[in-house]
Design a protein around this motif. Sequence first.
Motif, PDB file in Angstrom:
ATOM      1  N   ASP A  48      12.181  -2.558 -10.542  1.00 20.68           N
ATOM      2  CA  ASP A  48      13.369  -1.714 -10.591  1.00 20.68           C
ATOM      3  C   ASP A  48      12.959  -0.377 -11.206  1.00 20.68           C
ATOM      4  O   ASP A  48      12.689  -0.291 -12.411  1.00 20.68           O
ATOM      5  CB  ASP A  48      14.473  -2.365 -11.419  1.00 20.68           C
ATOM      6  CG  ASP A  48      15.731  -1.494 -11.514  1.00 20.68           C
ATOM      7  OD1 ASP A  48      15.795  -0.463 -10.807  1.00 20.68           O
ATOM      8  OD2 ASP A  48      16.645  -1.845 -12.281  1.00 20.68           O
ATOM      9  N   LEU A  49      12.908   0.666 -10.368  1.00 20.44           N
ATOM     10  CA  LEU A  49      12.527   2.002 -10.813  1.00 20.44           C
ATOM     11  C   LEU A  49      13.654   2.999 -10.558  1.00 20.44           C
ATOM     12  O   LEU A  49      13.421   4.193 -10.377  1.00 20.44           O
ATOM     13  CB  LEU A  49      11.238   2.436 -10.101  1.00 20.44           C
ATOM     14  CG  LEU A  49      10.022   1.530 -10.324  1.00 20.44           C
ATOM     15  CD1 LEU A  49       8.858   1.969  -9.446  1.00 20.44           C
ATOM     16  CD2 LEU A  49       9.608   1.535 -11.795  1.00 20.44           C
ATOM     17  N   THR A  50      14.875   2.501 -10.584  1.00 19.81           N
ATOM     18  CA  THR A  50      16.034   3.346 -10.346  1.00 19.81           C
ATOM     19  C   THR A  50      16.043   4.520 -11.317  1.00 19.81           C
ATOM     20  O   THR A  50      15.892   4.343 -12.532  1.00 19.81           O
ATOM     21  CB  THR A  50      17.331   2.533 -10.542  1.00 19.81           C
ATOM     22  OG1 THR A  50      17.308   1.411  -9.669  1.00 19.81           O
ATOM     23  CG2 THR A  50      18.541   3.378 -10.233  1.00 19.81           C
ATOM     24  N   GLY A  51      16.216   5.731 -10.793  1.00 21.53           N
ATOM     25  CA  GLY A  51      16.353   6.914 -11.630  1.00 21.53           C
ATOM     26  C   GLY A  51      15.100   7.342 -12.363  1.00 21.53           C
ATOM     27  O   GLY A  51      15.149   8.211 -13.248  1.00 21.53           O
ATOM     28  N   ASP A  66       9.439  -3.955  -1.919  1.00 20.01           N
ATOM     29  CA  ASP A  66      10.701  -4.432  -2.500  1.00 20.01           C
ATOM     30  C   ASP A  66      10.968  -3.791  -3.853  1.00 20.01           C
ATOM     31  O   ASP A  66      11.555  -4.405  -4.749  1.00 20.01           O
ATOM     32  CB  ASP A  66      10.688  -5.956  -2.636  1.00 20.01           C
ATOM     33  CG  ASP A  66      10.504  -6.642  -1.285  1.00 20.01           C
ATOM     34  OD1 ASP A  66      11.129  -6.186  -0.316  1.00 20.01           O
ATOM     35  OD2 ASP A  66       9.729  -7.606  -1.215  1.00 20.01           O
ATOM     36  N   SER A  67      10.554  -2.545  -4.012  1.00 18.40           N
ATOM     37  CA  SER A  67      10.822  -1.786  -5.233  1.00 18.40           C
ATOM     38  C   SER A  67      12.042  -0.904  -4.992  1.00 18.40           C
ATOM     39  O   SER A  67      12.260  -0.422  -3.883  1.00 18.40           O
ATOM     40  CB  SER A  67       9.627  -0.910  -5.609  1.00 18.40           C
ATOM     41  OG  SER A  67       8.432  -1.675  -5.622  1.00 18.40           O
ATOM     42  N   ASP A  68      12.816  -0.675  -6.043  1.00 22.07           N
ATOM     43  CA  ASP A  68      14.024   0.145  -5.930  1.00 22.07           C
ATOM     44  C   ASP A  68      13.798   1.471  -6.645  1.00 22.07           C
ATOM     45  O   ASP A  68      13.742   1.527  -7.872  1.00 22.07           O
ATOM     46  CB  ASP A  68      15.215  -0.598  -6.538  1.00 22.07           C
ATOM     47  CG  ASP A  68      16.539   0.106  -6.263  1.00 22.07           C
ATOM     48  OD1 ASP A  68      16.527   1.249  -5.773  1.00 22.07           O
ATOM     49  OD2 ASP A  68      17.596  -0.500  -6.542  1.00 22.07           O
ATOM     50  N   PRO A  85       4.884  -1.768   2.379  1.00 18.90           N
ATOM     51  CA  PRO A  85       5.640  -2.374   3.480  1.00 18.90           C
ATOM     52  C   PRO A  85       7.036  -1.781   3.583  1.00 18.90           C
ATOM     53  O   PRO A  85       7.576  -1.614   4.674  1.00 18.90           O
ATOM     54  CB  PRO A  85       5.685  -3.857   3.089  1.00 18.90           C
ATOM     55  CG  PRO A  85       4.511  -4.058   2.193  1.00 18.90           C
ATOM     56  CD  PRO A  85       4.373  -2.775   1.436  1.00 18.90           C
ATOM     57  N   ASN A  86       7.619  -1.457   2.442  1.00 18.83           N
ATOM     58  CA  ASN A  86       8.893  -0.744   2.434  1.00 18.83           C
ATOM     59  C   ASN A  86       8.965   0.082   1.155  1.00 18.83           C
ATOM     60  O   ASN A  86       8.553  -0.369   0.090  1.00 18.83           O
ATOM     61  CB  ASN A  86      10.089  -1.699   2.534  1.00 18.83           C
ATOM     62  CG  ASN A  86      10.014  -2.826   1.529  1.00 18.83           C
ATOM     63  OD1 ASN A  86      10.150  -2.609   0.327  1.00 18.83           O
ATOM     64  ND2 ASN A  86       9.770  -4.043   2.015  1.00 18.83           N
ATOM     65  N   LEU A  87       9.483   1.305   1.296  1.00 16.71           N
ATOM     66  CA  LEU A  87       9.654   2.188   0.152  1.00 16.71           C
ATOM     67  C   LEU A  87      11.109   2.626   0.158  1.00 16.71           C
ATOM     68  O   LEU A  87      11.525   3.447   0.982  1.00 16.71           O
ATOM     69  CB  LEU A  87       8.716   3.391   0.245  1.00 16.71           C
ATOM     70  CG  LEU A  87       8.415   4.155  -1.053  1.00 16.71           C
ATOM     71  CD1 LEU A  87       7.246   5.113  -0.825  1.00 16.71           C
ATOM     72  CD2 LEU A  87       9.610   4.912  -1.591  1.00 16.71           C
ATOM     73  N   PHE A  88      11.899   2.055  -0.739  1.00 13.78           N
ATOM     74  CA  PHE A  88      13.345   2.265  -0.769  1.00 13.78           C
ATOM     75  C   PHE A  88      13.664   3.299  -1.845  1.00 13.78           C
ATOM     76  O   PHE A  88      13.606   3.012  -3.040  1.00 13.78           O
ATOM     77  CB  PHE A  88      14.045   0.935  -1.066  1.00 13.78           C
ATOM     78  CG  PHE A  88      15.545   0.997  -0.999  1.00 13.78           C
ATOM     79  CD1 PHE A  88      16.196   1.114   0.223  1.00 13.78           C
ATOM     80  CD2 PHE A  88      16.308   0.932  -2.157  1.00 13.78           C
ATOM     81  CE1 PHE A  88      17.581   1.166   0.286  1.00 13.78           C
ATOM     82  CE2 PHE A  88      17.686   0.972  -2.099  1.00 13.78           C
ATOM     83  CZ  PHE A  88      18.323   1.100  -0.875  1.00 13.78           C
ATOM     84  N   ALA A  89      13.974   4.529  -1.395  1.00 15.71           N
ATOM     85  CA  ALA A  89      14.216   5.618  -2.339  1.00 15.71           C
ATOM     86  C   ALA A  89      15.380   6.502  -1.879  1.00 15.71           C
ATOM     87  O   ALA A  89      15.237   7.723  -1.766  1.00 15.71           O
ATOM     88  CB  ALA A  89      12.949   6.447  -2.516  1.00 15.71           C
ATOM     89  N   PRO A  90      16.539   5.923  -1.608  1.00 16.86           N
ATOM     90  CA  PRO A  90      17.680   6.745  -1.188  1.00 16.86           C
ATOM     91  C   PRO A  90      18.142   7.651  -2.332  1.00 16.86           C
ATOM     92  O   PRO A  90      17.963   7.338  -3.505  1.00 16.86           O
ATOM     93  CB  PRO A  90      18.751   5.707  -0.843  1.00 16.86           C
ATOM     94  CG  PRO A  90      18.413   4.522  -1.693  1.00 16.86           C
ATOM     95  CD  PRO A  90      16.908   4.503  -1.757  1.00 16.86           C
ATOM     96  N   ARG A  91      18.719   8.781  -1.956  1.00 16.76           N
ATOM     97  CA  ARG A  91      19.271   9.749  -2.899  1.00 16.76           C
ATOM     98  C   ARG A  91      18.237  10.221  -3.916  1.00 16.76           C
ATOM     99  O   ARG A  91      18.579  10.648  -5.027  1.00 16.76           O
ATOM    100  CB  ARG A  91      20.511   9.173  -3.606  1.00 16.76           C
ATOM    101  CG  ARG A  91      21.656   8.900  -2.647  1.00 16.76           C
ATOM    102  CD  ARG A  91      22.877   8.352  -3.350  1.00 16.76           C
ATOM    103  NE  ARG A  91      22.662   7.011  -3.895  1.00 16.76           N
ATOM    104  CZ  ARG A  91      22.678   5.902  -3.151  1.00 16.76           C
ATOM    105  NH1 ARG A  91      22.892   5.966  -1.840  1.00 16.76           N
ATOM    106  NH2 ARG A  91      22.494   4.716  -3.710  1.00 16.76           N
TER     107      ARG A  91
END
Length: 222
Positions: A48-51, A66-68, A85-91
């Motif tokens: 969890d790397l939110t913000g 699967d990191s946020d 495999p996936n890089l999830f970095a919206p906003r």
Amino acid sequence: MAARSTTHPPRIDAPDLGVLTDADGDELLAHGIFESVRYTDTDLTGRDLTGIVLSECSLVTPIVADSDLTSARLRDTLVERMQAPNLFAPRSSLHRVHIRDSRIGALDLFDADLRSVTIADSKLGLVNLRAAAGRDVLFRGCIVDELDLGGGTFTRVAFEDCSVGVLDVDRATLDQVDLRGLRIATIRNMGGMKGATIDAHQAVALAGQFAAHLGLRIEDLP
């Protein structure tokens, strides 16, 4: 005399890294602020790397799965040889960021803000830039399966020696978007192409898709 191009290239500034200190990637956490650090062989799987805020940092051979990274902020950052495999970095916000020599399955940057960003010599599956704002962005030497610019606003974006399987420009706002260095197999939502630049060879190659968009039939006389 050749006509002078009226399409302006991206204004790219290289990341200003300064002097970096090596550190253990285990310290990276949500909402943390990290400056002037080099992380090597860091496994961010499931993190969890939110913000998170990275400024004047280098990430060498990171693994991202699967990191946020929702609402992450990257400034003056170099990322190289990333396996994702996936890089999830919206906003998220990327300013003066350079990504190179990487393999990314799905790059989710919807509703993100990109300024002076380069992605080079990389293999990308789905690049999701829906509703994103991109100014001064360069893709160089990349193979992209699908690039989704739907609903986004893009200014001074260029491609050099790149290819894309599907380009989706649904309701995109394009200004000085140079597609001449992009080999395009298929364009979706052709109406969003306004503001892009293509060359004569591309116009011929895409003639069938343009005709289909306009409801035209192309038939030779018997």
